[in-house]
Design a protein around this motif. Structure first.
Motif, PDB file in Angstrom:
ATOM      1  N   SER A 223      35.280  -0.703 -38.303  1.00 33.70           N
ATOM      2  CA  SER A 223      37.299  -1.008 -38.384  1.00 33.70           C
ATOM      3  C   SER A 223      36.894  -2.702 -38.446  1.00 33.70           C
ATOM      4  O   SER A 223      36.056  -3.340 -38.795  1.00 33.70           O
ATOM      5  N   GLU A 224      38.013  -3.683 -38.687  1.00 32.80           N
ATOM      6  CA  GLU A 224      38.877  -4.344 -39.302  1.00 32.80           C
ATOM      7  C   GLU A 224      37.626  -5.698 -38.836  1.00 32.80           C
ATOM      8  O   GLU A 224      37.834  -5.458 -37.445  1.00 32.80           O
TER       9      GLU A 224
ATOM     10  N   THR B  61      31.206   2.914 -42.109  1.00 34.61           N
ATOM     11  CA  THR B  61      32.876   2.516 -41.431  1.00 34.61           C
ATOM     12  C   THR B  61      32.359   1.585 -40.514  1.00 34.61           C
ATOM     13  O   THR B  61      31.962   1.767 -39.896  1.00 34.61           O
TER      14      THR B  61
ATOM     15  N   THR C 130      33.294   0.925 -46.494  1.00 33.09           N
ATOM     16  CA  THR C 130      34.801   1.253 -45.634  1.00 33.09           C
ATOM     17  C   THR C 130      34.696   0.176 -44.276  1.00 33.09           C
ATOM     18  O   THR C 130      34.202   0.384 -43.629  1.00 33.09           O
ATOM     19  N   VAL C 131      35.741  -0.274 -44.426  1.00 35.26           N
ATOM     20  CA  VAL C 131      36.641  -1.073 -43.306  1.00 35.26           C
ATOM     21  C   VAL C 131      37.621  -0.135 -42.855  1.00 35.26           C
ATOM     22  O   VAL C 131      38.841  -0.975 -44.003  1.00 35.26           O
ATOM     23  N   GLN C 132      38.143   0.322 -42.351  1.00 33.56           N
ATOM     24  CA  GLN C 132      39.520   1.242 -41.408  1.00 33.56           C
ATOM     25  C   GLN C 132      40.018  -0.246 -41.276  1.00 33.56           C
ATOM     26  O   GLN C 132      39.523  -0.491 -39.724  1.00 33.56           O
TER      27      GLN C 132
ATOM     28  N   ALA D  71      38.334  -7.342 -43.573  1.00 30.98           N
ATOM     29  CA  ALA D  71      39.862  -6.913 -43.772  1.00 30.98           C
ATOM     30  C   ALA D  71      39.873  -5.342 -44.780  1.00 30.98           C
ATOM     31  O   ALA D  71      38.593  -4.840 -45.069  1.00 30.98           O
ATOM     32  N   LYS D  72      41.106  -4.722 -43.999  1.00 37.18           N
ATOM     33  CA  LYS D  72      40.872  -2.872 -44.416  1.00 37.18           C
ATOM     34  C   LYS D  72      40.679  -2.996 -45.895  1.00 37.18           C
ATOM     35  O   LYS D  72      41.123  -3.616 -47.155  1.00 37.18           O
ATOM     36  N   GLY D  73      39.684  -1.874 -46.334  1.00 36.18           N
ATOM     37  CA  GLY D  73      39.656  -1.535 -48.014  1.00 36.18           C
ATOM     38  C   GLY D  73      37.805  -0.996 -47.943  1.00 36.18           C
ATOM     39  O   GLY D  73      37.056  -1.550 -47.006  1.00 36.18           O
ATOM     40  N   GLU D  74      37.132  -1.248 -49.461  1.00 38.08           N
ATOM     41  CA  GLU D  74      36.187  -1.289 -49.269  1.00 38.08           C
ATOM     42  C   GLU D  74      35.313  -1.902 -50.628  1.00 38.08           C
ATOM     43  O   GLU D  74      35.809  -2.407 -50.523  1.00 38.08           O
TER      44      GLU D  74
END
Length: 126
Positions: free
Chosen positions: A47-48, A45, A124-126, A105-108
């Protein structure tokens, strides 16, 4: 006039150099290690942002690599692979290689290695 041109060139060179350094400073590294048939890191996990993946081959196979795909896309279709996340050279046994900078970018996403057949793991990108 010649002095003005030289000064202008020097100023522009410094400006470009500092912009390049700022861009590189914002690139983070994700380290991944492969052993026989698996990645040591089973899920990630982050971050963007922009990342370079560093892939280590810990006696996993003669050569290994990395494939990153947006979750839900057909991972078997190379057109869906995020090409910047490919290692720049296959990773030989006992070596480590890096990818190009990859903006996430945010997403999986899923990551895996087809050369040292591994399961697909989640990023996972939060």
């Amino acid at each position: 006039m010649k002095k003005v041109i030289v000064i202008l060139v020097v100023v522009l060179a410094f400006a470009f150099n500092s912009n390049a350094q700022d861009a590189m400073a914002s690139v983070k590294t994700i380290s991944l290690e492969q052993t026989k048939g698996e990645f040591v890191q089973k899920a990630l996990t982050v971050s963007e942002g922009t990342y370079v993946f560093e892939v280590a081959n810990n006696h996993a196979a003669e050569k290994v690599g990395l494939v990153l795909v947006k979750k839900g896309d057909d991972a078997s279709n190379p057109e869906n692979h995020i090409k910047t996340a490919y290692v720049t050279q296959v990773v030989k046994d006992g070596e480590t290689q890096k990818t190009n900078a990859t903006t996430l970018a945010k997403g999986e996403y899923v990551y895996f290695c087809p050369l040292n057949p591994t399961p697909q793991y989640t990023l996972t990108v939060q």
